[in-house]
Write a protein that holds these residues in place. Structure first.
Motif, PDB file in Angstrom:
ATOM      1  N   LEU A 177     -93.316 -23.867   7.115  1.00 22.47           N
ATOM      2  CA  LEU A 177     -92.948 -22.491   7.436  1.00 22.47           C
ATOM      3  C   LEU A 177     -92.239 -21.814   6.287  1.00 22.47           C
ATOM      4  O   LEU A 177     -91.370 -22.400   5.626  1.00 22.47           O
ATOM      5  N   CYS A 178     -92.590 -20.530   6.069  1.00 23.02           N
ATOM      6  CA  CYS A 178     -91.876 -19.710   5.100  1.00 23.02           C
ATOM      7  C   CYS A 178     -92.026 -18.257   5.511  1.00 23.02           C
ATOM      8  O   CYS A 178     -92.792 -17.931   6.427  1.00 23.02           O
ATOM      9  N   GLY A 179     -91.306 -17.346   4.858  1.00 23.25           N
ATOM     10  CA  GLY A 179     -91.469 -15.926   5.139  1.00 23.25           C
ATOM     11  C   GLY A 179     -90.171 -15.206   5.427  1.00 23.25           C
ATOM     12  O   GLY A 179     -89.083 -15.637   5.049  1.00 23.25           O
ATOM     13  N   ILE A 180     -90.286 -14.085   6.122  1.00 18.72           N
ATOM     14  CA  ILE A 180     -89.170 -13.196   6.424  1.00 18.72           C
ATOM     15  C   ILE A 180     -89.205 -12.851   7.915  1.00 18.72           C
ATOM     16  O   ILE A 180     -90.271 -12.548   8.445  1.00 18.72           O
ATOM     17  N   ALA A 181     -88.089 -12.887   8.577  1.00 22.13           N
ATOM     18  CA  ALA A 181     -86.775 -13.241   8.096  1.00 22.13           C
ATOM     19  C   ALA A 181     -86.380 -14.611   8.650  1.00 22.13           C
ATOM     20  O   ALA A 181     -86.818 -15.011   9.725  1.00 22.13           O
TER      21      ALA A 181
END
Length: 203
Positions: free
Chosen positions: A141-145
């Motif tokens: 998982l990665c990203g904002i926010a």
């Protein structure tokens, strides 16, 4: 207390096992879309997060692994939740192109696009179906926010029985306190925390 990019110390069992198996792992990228432009984040800028997410996505594609790009989108906003709140929601840039993926992400034809209407990427989408049909049991998982879309998706994935790896320096929060809270108190209890570089080094 760990630093922003420090990964959790692996157990002796984890040291003997690879961090992930490419044929069983998906990259899930949360909300790297137009509305993030011009918004301040911490501890990393949106540009830094996009660059690191793009590195991860390229590595997953090279390995023939599954990449899911998640974004919020709506034609008329009537299908977006409108709860009564005690606090104003974080700022969003809703100018033209607000729901387009950011160019720096380097979207490929092989990427699977997930359209969501709320914080989490599982509810009301085909993400779980796509993962299970491909025999995938792990997600990066990665990203904002960090404390909103990433955290909610992580909790949903945990409830669905997926193994979770958090690319901790390829995500960021609306505030440093938000990011540090999930990094230190939530993520270690539902998955493993690693840096982008540690994930990229997996053979």
């Amino acid at each position: 207390m760990k630093t922003n990019t420090q990964s959790a110390a692996p157990s002796s069992t984890q040291e003997q096992e690879p961090l992930l198996e490419w044929n069983k792992t998906a990259l899930v990228v949360i909300d790297l879309q137009g509305w993030t432009k011009g918004v301040e984040y911490a501890p990393y800028s949106s540009e830094t997060v996009v660059a690191r997410a793009a590195e991860l996505a390229e590595r997953f594609r090279e390995k023939g692994a599954f990449v899911a790009l998640v974004h919020v989108s709506s034609r008329d906003f009537r299908d977006i939740p409108k709860p009564r709140l005690d606090a104003s929601p974080p700022p969003m840039n809703l100018e033209e192109g607000w729901d387009d993926f950011l160019p720096g992400l380097g979207r490929a034809e092989s990427d699977h696009v997930v359209v969501k209407k709320q914080w989490g990427a599982f509810h009301g989408t085909d993400l779980d179906l796509q993962l299970r049909r491909r025999g995938l049991d792990t997600i990066v998982l990665c990203g904002i926010a960090s404390g909103i879309g990433v955290d909610t998706t992580a909790r949903e994935a945990f409830h669905h029985g997926y193994r979770i790896i958090f690319a901790i320096d390829a995500m960021t929060g609306f505030t440093l306190a938000e990011h540090e809270h999930v990094r230190d108190f939530i993520f270690p209890r539902i998955g493993r925390i690693r840096t982008t570089e540690e994930i990229l080094q997996v053979k």
